[in-house]
Motif scaffolding. Sequence first.
Motif, PDB file in Angstrom:
ATOM      1  N   ASP A 253      -1.078 -18.555 -10.042  1.00 47.72           N
ATOM      2  CA  ASP A 253      -1.310 -17.134  -9.808  1.00 47.72           C
ATOM      3  C   ASP A 253      -1.999 -16.483 -11.007  1.00 47.72           C
ATOM      4  O   ASP A 253      -2.863 -15.614 -10.851  1.00 47.72           O
ATOM      5  CB  ASP A 253       0.012 -16.415  -9.529  1.00 47.72           C
ATOM      6  N   THR A 256      -5.635 -17.225 -10.871  1.00 49.65           N
ATOM      7  CA  THR A 256      -6.289 -16.354  -9.890  1.00 49.65           C
ATOM      8  C   THR A 256      -6.554 -14.981 -10.493  1.00 49.65           C
ATOM      9  O   THR A 256      -7.629 -14.398 -10.316  1.00 49.65           O
ATOM     10  CB  THR A 256      -5.402 -16.203  -8.640  1.00 49.65           C
ATOM     11  N   LEU A 257      -5.574 -14.466 -11.222  1.00 48.80           N
ATOM     12  CA  LEU A 257      -5.729 -13.161 -11.862  1.00 48.80           C
ATOM     13  C   LEU A 257      -6.839 -13.187 -12.907  1.00 48.80           C
ATOM     14  O   LEU A 257      -7.677 -12.270 -12.955  1.00 48.80           O
ATOM     15  CB  LEU A 257      -4.401 -12.754 -12.523  1.00 48.80           C
ATOM     16  N   GLU A 260     -10.411 -12.552 -12.051  1.00 50.29           N
ATOM     17  CA  GLU A 260     -10.780 -11.182 -11.688  1.00 50.29           C
ATOM     18  C   GLU A 260     -11.024 -10.299 -12.914  1.00 50.29           C
ATOM     19  O   GLU A 260     -11.396  -9.139 -12.784  1.00 50.29           O
ATOM     20  CB  GLU A 260      -9.658 -10.548 -10.844  1.00 50.29           C
ATOM     21  N   ALA A 319      -3.493  -7.029 -11.323  1.00 51.05           N
ATOM     22  CA  ALA A 319      -2.367  -7.899 -10.956  1.00 51.05           C
ATOM     23  C   ALA A 319      -1.562  -7.294  -9.816  1.00 51.05           C
ATOM     24  O   ALA A 319      -1.195  -7.990  -8.856  1.00 51.05           O
ATOM     25  CB  ALA A 319      -1.466  -8.130 -12.176  1.00 51.05           C
ATOM     26  N   LEU A 322      -3.557  -7.518  -6.509  1.00 52.20           N
ATOM     27  CA  LEU A 322      -3.511  -8.867  -5.942  1.00 52.20           C
ATOM     28  C   LEU A 322      -2.135  -9.166  -5.359  1.00 52.20           C
ATOM     29  O   LEU A 322      -2.022  -9.837  -4.325  1.00 52.20           O
ATOM     30  CB  LEU A 322      -3.870  -9.897  -7.021  1.00 52.20           C
ATOM     31  N   ILE A 328      -1.224 -13.097  -5.021  1.00 52.47           N
ATOM     32  CA  ILE A 328      -0.409 -13.693  -6.078  1.00 52.47           C
ATOM     33  C   ILE A 328       0.994 -13.112  -6.015  1.00 52.47           C
ATOM     34  O   ILE A 328       1.237 -12.110  -5.338  1.00 52.47           O
ATOM     35  CB  ILE A 328      -0.999 -13.445  -7.487  1.00 52.47           C
TER      36      ILE A 328
END
Length: 338
Positions: A253, A256-257, A260, A319, A322, A328
């Motif tokens: 996760d 993934t953050l 961005e 965060a 998402l 996430i």
Amino acid sequence: MSDDDSYSSHLAPVERAAILMLTLGESDAAQVLKHMGPKEVQSIGTAMSQLKNVSRVQVEEVLSDFLESVGDQTGLGVGADNYIRKMLTEALGEDKANGLIDRILLGGNTTGLDTLKWMESRAIADIIRYEHPQIQAIVLSYLDADQSAEVLKFFDPKVRLDVMLRVAALESVQPQALQELNDILEKQFSGSSGTQTTSMGGVKVVANIMNNVEGSVEGELMDAIKEVDEALAEEIADLMFVFDNLVDVDDRDLQTLLREIQPETLVLALKGADVRVQEKIFKNMSKRASELLRDDLEAQGPVKVSEVEISQKEILAVARRLADEGTISLGSGSDQMI
């Protein structure tokens, strides 16, 4: 063409929405935007303005995906209430959806309050400045957390404390109270009210607002709450997600953050971060990217604390977005579903 090779699969959801809006034409797109909130309109509008060199293939894929989604998820033949509840919960998450579901399904009318969401924070503060603190608490509970945080900074410290304590104690609001509040905010109020109360406020709402206020205001307000009610302050702190909590986010996760986040934002944010957070982030980057980030940190000269806080809050905002989208989880890796 596989999903991995798909042109549109590399587009963010907001970019896909922007392409769809542009294909509808001005009139039809305007009708769709009427049903969106201020944040959605701003987000999609920004994405539309930034779109460049969109290929015919991308447009066709976005339209194809949209038509397929509509075909699979139509509410026809399904109980309307259950469909609305499921749709909003899936789109917004349970916490955000509950209050909206109540207002829709119970026939509530919150036009006056909704109008505030389109206004500048200072203007909202001026409107409610001389209202009873309980009304101020209801308004802040109704607004999105980041907007409430902006409004809060225009109040005196004593007023902030009083209002936040009331928000924490707030659990539900009678429809009649909402109707009276709408009468205050909007002269012409119409619509009937149900007999059930509307969920609003609570400690989680306070925590969300506190996550969005400036660092100095946050510390001052938490200290004041602790003096009044230490247990409440601890409960609020437990529910808050701050930058140091990134150390508890699952590796996948976090990766993934990080995709961005702009590199310059990350450098500033890490300048004042805990060493554990820095190492966690380094670990979840490629070796080359990690080395570049370390070099940038070492080369970075002195920066203002306020600049670090702004960058950290920007990352936290991404965060939370998402997390709200279900992309996430902000919990620890041990809590992940398998």
